[in-house]
Design an enzyme around this catalytic site. Structure first.
Site, mmCIF file in Angstrom:
data_model
loop_
_atom_site.group_PDB
_atom_site.id
_atom_site.type_symbol
_atom_site.label_atom_id
_atom_site.label_comp_id
_atom_site.label_asym_id
_atom_site.label_seq_id
_atom_site.Cartn_x
_atom_site.Cartn_y
_atom_site.Cartn_z
ATOM 1 N N GLY A 45 -32.649 84.534 113.546
ATOM 2 C CA GLY A 45 -32.149 85.640 114.356
ATOM 3 C C GLY A 45 -32.418 85.381 115.822
ATOM 4 O O GLY A 45 -33.248 84.525 116.167
ATOM 5 N N GLN A 50 -34.182 87.682 124.508
ATOM 6 C CA GLN A 50 -34.851 86.372 124.458
ATOM 7 C C GLN A 50 -34.165 85.320 125.321
ATOM 8 O O GLN A 50 -34.771 84.318 125.666
ATOM 9 C CB GLN A 50 -34.923 85.867 123.005
ATOM 10 C CG GLN A 50 -35.844 86.692 122.119
ATOM 11 C CD GLN A 50 -35.801 86.201 120.697
ATOM 12 O OE1 GLN A 50 -34.892 86.542 119.952
ATOM 13 N NE2 GLN A 50 -36.755 85.373 120.310
ATOM 14 N N CYS A 90 -41.674 83.879 115.725
ATOM 15 C CA CYS A 90 -40.715 84.246 116.773
ATOM 16 C C CYS A 90 -40.463 83.043 117.666
ATOM 17 O O CYS A 90 -41.400 82.347 118.062
ATOM 18 C CB CYS A 90 -41.264 85.402 117.596
ATOM 19 S SG CYS A 90 -40.152 85.954 118.886
ATOM 20 N N LEU A 91 -39.197 82.821 117.993
ATOM 21 C CA LEU A 91 -38.848 81.698 118.874
ATOM 22 C C LEU A 91 -39.471 81.877 120.254
ATOM 23 O O LEU A 91 -39.660 80.894 120.970
ATOM 24 C CB LEU A 91 -37.322 81.593 118.998
ATOM 25 C CG LEU A 91 -36.582 81.219 117.697
ATOM 26 C CD1 LEU A 91 -35.078 81.384 117.877
ATOM 27 C CD2 LEU A 91 -36.928 79.802 117.266
ATOM 28 N N HIS A 132 -37.146 93.142 113.559
ATOM 29 C CA HIS A 132 -37.771 92.247 114.546
ATOM 30 C C HIS A 132 -36.863 92.103 115.778
ATOM 31 O O HIS A 132 -37.333 92.151 116.921
ATOM 32 C CB HIS A 132 -38.030 90.896 113.855
ATOM 33 C CG HIS A 132 -38.523 89.795 114.730
ATOM 34 N ND1 HIS A 132 -39.757 89.193 114.547
ATOM 35 C CD2 HIS A 132 -37.954 89.117 115.766
ATOM 36 C CE1 HIS A 132 -39.917 88.245 115.451
ATOM 37 N NE2 HIS A 132 -38.835 88.163 116.194
ATOM 38 N N GLU A 133 -35.552 91.957 115.530
ATOM 39 C CA GLU A 133 -34.606 91.757 116.644
ATOM 40 C C GLU A 133 -34.401 93.041 117.448
ATOM 41 O O GLU A 133 -34.321 92.991 118.682
ATOM 42 C CB GLU A 133 -33.257 91.241 116.135
ATOM 43 C CG GLU A 133 -33.289 89.956 115.316
ATOM 44 C CD GLU A 133 -34.048 88.819 115.948
ATOM 45 O OE1 GLU A 133 -34.288 88.851 117.168
ATOM 46 O OE2 GLU A 133 -34.437 87.890 115.216
ATOM 47 N N HIS A 136 -37.089 93.437 119.903
ATOM 48 C CA HIS A 136 -36.875 92.641 121.128
ATOM 49 C C HIS A 136 -36.046 93.417 122.153
ATOM 50 O O HIS A 136 -36.340 93.386 123.348
ATOM 51 C CB HIS A 136 -36.142 91.330 120.820
ATOM 52 C CG HIS A 136 -37.014 90.209 120.348
ATOM 53 N ND1 HIS A 136 -38.071 89.717 121.085
ATOM 54 C CD2 HIS A 136 -36.972 89.444 119.227
ATOM 55 C CE1 HIS A 136 -38.643 88.711 120.429
ATOM 56 N NE2 HIS A 136 -37.988 88.526 119.294
HETATM 57 O O1 GNR Z 1 -36.540 82.434 113.228
HETATM 58 C C1 GNR Z 1 -37.180 83.480 113.048
HETATM 59 N N1 GNR Z 1 -37.831 83.665 111.882
HETATM 60 C C2 GNR Z 1 -38.431 84.863 111.525
HETATM 61 C C3 GNR Z 1 -39.298 84.856 110.436
HETATM 62 C C4 GNR Z 1 -39.901 86.017 110.018
HETATM 63 C C5 GNR Z 1 -39.626 87.196 110.670
HETATM 64 C C6 GNR Z 1 -38.785 87.222 111.761
HETATM 65 C C7 GNR Z 1 -38.179 86.058 112.183
HETATM 66 S S1 GNR Z 1 -37.086 86.092 113.532
HETATM 67 C C8 GNR Z 1 -37.285 84.470 114.128
HETATM 68 C C9 GNR Z 1 -36.332 84.206 115.269
HETATM 69 C C10 GNR Z 1 -36.672 85.130 116.413
HETATM 70 O O2 GNR Z 1 -37.631 84.998 117.125
HETATM 71 N N2 GNR Z 1 -35.906 86.155 116.591
HETATM 72 O O3 GNR Z 1 -36.184 87.055 117.537
HETATM 73 NI NI NI Z 2 -38.316 86.969 117.852
#
Ligand code: GNR
Ligand code: NI
Length: 165
Positions: A45, A50, A90-91, A132-133, A136
């Protein structure tokens, strides 16, 4: 075009994204660039925040073959229930993984990349990823859900890394 991903503790990750007013060519190009950036990373995601674009856009693909792209513009969680614990990463917070508790079942309403309204019910990994997104877009990182002690340790580790550069 591949976009640069902001890294914690960059203050710009704390920006609250504004709703997209109209899904025009600029937004469509942004969606394309975000998919390209997410697949290249690779991640499941990516939120516009980001990549330092502060309008409410999310791209997700949780499929094994990376062939089920979903774009959410102005996403709203309209129902949520249950609980799930998932190890998140998270990236924007490289090399760091911790368990977070979120709702297991959610119903989301959003616009797609063509500007059409849709609803989606999600659970488990897809549900975790959507939440999670959306965090952000509100300037929230998954590490904000952890204990103060864990946040302090992460801050120390990050400061050490910055010094090494
Ligand atoms: O690549 C991603 N893997 C992930 C694994 C567990 C819970 C959430 C994520 S999202 C993350 C990519 C990212 O940072 N998206 O904002
Ligand atoms: Ni993230």
């Amino acid at each position: 075009m591949i976009l640069d991903i902001l890294k914690y503790p960059d203050k710009r990750l704390r920006t609250i994204a504004k709703p997209v007013v109209s899904v025009d060519e600029t937004i469509k190009q942004q969606v394309k660039d975000m998919f390209e950036t997410m697949y290249e990373a690779p991640g499941i995601g990516l939120a516009a925040t980001q990549v330092n674009f502060h309008q409410r856009i999310i791209v997700i693909d949780v499929s094994d073959q990376c062939n089920e792209p979903i774009c959410f513009i102005n996403p709203e969680v309209i129902e949520k229930s249950g609980e799930i614990q998932w190890e998140e990463g998270c990236l924007s917070v490289p090399d760091y993984y911790e368990n977070v508790i979120r709702a297991n079942d959610i119903k989301v309403q959003a616009l797609n990349q063509h500007g059409e309204t849709f609803e989606l019910e999600a659970s488990e990994m897809l549900s975790v990823c959507i939440q999670h997104e959306i965090d952000h877009l509100d300037g929230i990182l998954f590490v904000d859900h952890l204990s103060k002690l864990k946040q302090k340790r992460l801050k120390k580790k990050t400061e050490k890394k910055v010094k090494m550069l």
